[in-house]
Design an enzyme around this catalytic site. Structure first.
Site, PDB file in Angstrom:
ATOM      1  N   LYS A  82       0.838  -1.199   0.000  1.00  0.00           N
ATOM      2  CA  LYS A  82       0.000   0.000   0.000  1.00  0.00           C
ATOM      3  C   LYS A  82       0.878   1.256   0.000  1.00  0.00           C
ATOM      4  O   LYS A  82       1.930   1.287   0.662  1.00  0.00           O
ATOM      5  CB  LYS A  82      -0.892  -0.048   1.244  1.00  0.00           C
ATOM      6  CG  LYS A  82      -1.962   1.012   1.353  1.00  0.00           C
ATOM      7  CD  LYS A  82      -2.815   0.721   2.587  1.00  0.00           C
ATOM      8  CE  LYS A  82      -3.829   1.792   2.883  1.00  0.00           C
ATOM      9  NZ  LYS A  82      -4.619   1.482   4.104  1.00  0.00           N
ATOM     10  N   SER A 157      -9.328   1.869   3.929  1.00  0.00           N
ATOM     11  CA  SER A 157      -8.498   2.616   3.012  1.00  0.00           C
ATOM     12  C   SER A 157      -7.600   1.727   2.146  1.00  0.00           C
ATOM     13  O   SER A 157      -7.004   2.199   1.184  1.00  0.00           O
ATOM     14  CB  SER A 157      -7.618   3.595   3.804  1.00  0.00           C
ATOM     15  OG  SER A 157      -6.736   2.902   4.678  1.00  0.00           O
ATOM     16  N   SER A 181      -9.608  -0.621   7.984  1.00  0.00           N
ATOM     17  CA  SER A 181      -9.041  -0.489   6.644  1.00  0.00           C
ATOM     18  C   SER A 181      -8.468  -1.771   6.047  1.00  0.00           C
ATOM     19  O   SER A 181      -8.094  -1.777   4.871  1.00  0.00           O
ATOM     20  CB  SER A 181      -7.958   0.602   6.629  1.00  0.00           C
ATOM     21  OG  SER A 181      -8.549   1.868   6.771  1.00  0.00           O
TER      22      SER A 181
END
Length: 476
Positions: A82, A157, A181
């Site tokens: 990420k 997220s 997330s």
């Protein structure tokens, strides 16, 4: 299996074949890159393509193996990282245009741990601005789409990670979780994950210029999204390897002591006044029956007050965000994310000053209640969301939108606030008017017993099948 199908292999299958010498790392990574080139243009899940350096690393691993080096436990497994975590030489932009040139000087612990185990990073995945939405879109890289269709948000997220791994782009996808997330993208895309407990995975970004707030430190964790539960058992022991840059990491083994007799599971459908959708109820019933069939003892019983813990925890987090982060959002965020934060502060009125300190202290009260409950019931089966996953940009639709996206998600952030581990696994594919979508349930576990949550996820999965198989049929 043809070369074109190697991308379908699980992380466990890839590692077994590369370690046995039946599959080269280069072939594994080449197949994954080919899949990324096919699937990613429609998804925008991977926003930094690392194909060239991935192939270079793959060839180096094959050469080292030929020269006598022992293969790692994740030998040749393609992974994504990420964009809010440091990877040497790459920007940790966090979806923020102002941070697009924040180049990491070194790897974060989890990146180093994965690569030391033989994994190969093929790309970096998208996140919303500041990694603080349950949807994934930003002005820097744009929107990520859910492989099930544009009628569902990919979650956030770690939305890029969830969309990527389920579409077959890498067998493992790194993500992180401060209020859901990892689990939001798992639920949106039908992936499997376990949110580790506090202190389980070492965390640190060498690019950071200041330490995060104490609640951000204690609620946020690093983890992985996978297509099946077995891959968590394979990969999490690597992720939790100690690193001295995280002084509060707890170096405990992945597997805890066996529990004598059948494991008792507390089961609840309580959604605290929010409507429980029939598809979510059906998913819960399926998960319960799967656990019963696997030999667990499942009892419908209420755990300690989740609603109070969750709302208190998130209001405390919003107090910390107001004090330490709001000025950065106001200065560097888009109008969209500034508007969303304004509604966050309405939905979760921030605790401030003395009251914030009092609510931070109360975290121990909630955690103690749950620790005592988990002595009797080592696992708790709960809804994750009371409704099927929401549409893209639902959180931009004012108070009602934010309430549907985050306000009702108390089972998510309550667990972060108390620092407990929680698995998230699909147990049903809902056929809704807007289109098909997976429904995930949550399994909370005793502190330090992520392995128990993953075992339960595997038991459910073994009886309902892998969601990725249904997705790939749809995508083809």
């Amino acid at each position: 299996m043809t070369d074109n199908d190697i991308w379908r292999l699980s992380a466990s299958e890839i590692a077994n074949r590369t370690r046995a010498g039946d599959l080269s790392v280069e072939d594994s990574i080449t197949a994954s890159i080919t899949r990324m080139n096919i699937a990613n243009p429609a998804l925008n899940a991977v926003v930094e393509d690392l194909s060239a350096e991935a192939l270079e690393r793959a060839r180096a691993l094959d050469k080292a193996r030929a020269d006598g080096a022992a293969p790692g436990p994740l030998q040749g497994v393609p992974v994504t990282i990420k964009i809010n975590v440091d990877q040497a030489g790459h920007a940790s932009s966090n979806g923020v245009t102002a941070l697009k040139d924040l180049i990491a000087p070194a790897d974060a612990p989890l990146v180093a741990n994965l690569q030391n185990a033989g994994a190969v990073v093929i790309g970096r995945t998208n996140t919303p601005e500041f990694s603080f939405r349950a949807d994934t879109d930003n002005p820097l890289f744009g929107r990520t789409h859910n492989p099930w269709g544009k009628h569902i948000s990919p979650g956030g997220s770690s939305g890029g990670a969830g969309a990527a791994v389920m579409a077959g782009i890498g067998a493992l996808a790194h993500g992180n979780d401060i209020g859901g997330s990892l689990r939001f993208p798992a639920a949106a895309n039908g992936a499997v994950t376990v949110k580790p407990g506090l202190g389980r995975v070492p965390a640190y970004n060498p690019s950071q210029s200041a330490e995060r707030g104490i609640l951000a430190q204690s609620m946020s964790v690093q983890g992985l999204l996978t297509r099946n539960a077995a891959d968590l058992h394979l990969s999490m022991p690597t992720l939790i390897a100690p690193d001295p840059r995280d002084p509060f990491h707890v170096p405990m083994p992945w597997h805890g002591a066996p529990i004598e007799g059948p494991i008792k599971v507390a089961f609840t459908k309580n959604t605290f006044g929010y409507d429980l959708h029939p598809e979510v109820e059906a998913a819960l019933d399926t998960a319960r029956n799967a656990l019963l069939d696997a030999g667990y003892i499942v009892e419908e019983v209420e755990p300690p007050n989740v609603f109070d813990a969750g709302r208190t925890g998130y209001r405390a987090l919003m107090g910390e965000v107001w004090s330490l982060m709001k000025k950065d959002v106001d200065a560097a965020g888009s109008q969209t994310v500034r508007d969303i934060f304004a509604v966050y502060f309405q939905e979760f009125p921030p605790f401030l000053e003395t009251e914030l300190l009092q609510m931070m202290a109360k975290r121990t009260y909630y955690a103690r209640k749950w620790s005592l409950f988990l002595e009797q019931y080592p696992l708790v089966l709960t809804p994750f969301l009371p409704q099927p996953f929401f549409k893209p940009d639902r959180d931009t639709e004012g108070a009602e939108g934010v309430h549907e996206v985050l306000g009702c998600a108390v089972y998510s952030y309550a667990i972060n606030y108390m620092g407990l581990p929680a698995g998230c696994v699909p147990s049903r594919l809902a056929d809704l008017p807007q289109g098909p979508q997976p429904i995930n349930v949550q399994i909370v576990a005793r502190r330090w017993r992520e392995d128990l949550a993953v075992d339960a996820c595997a038991a459910i999965e073994s009886r309902v099948g892998r969601m990725c198989d249904l997705l790939w049929q749809k995508m083809e």
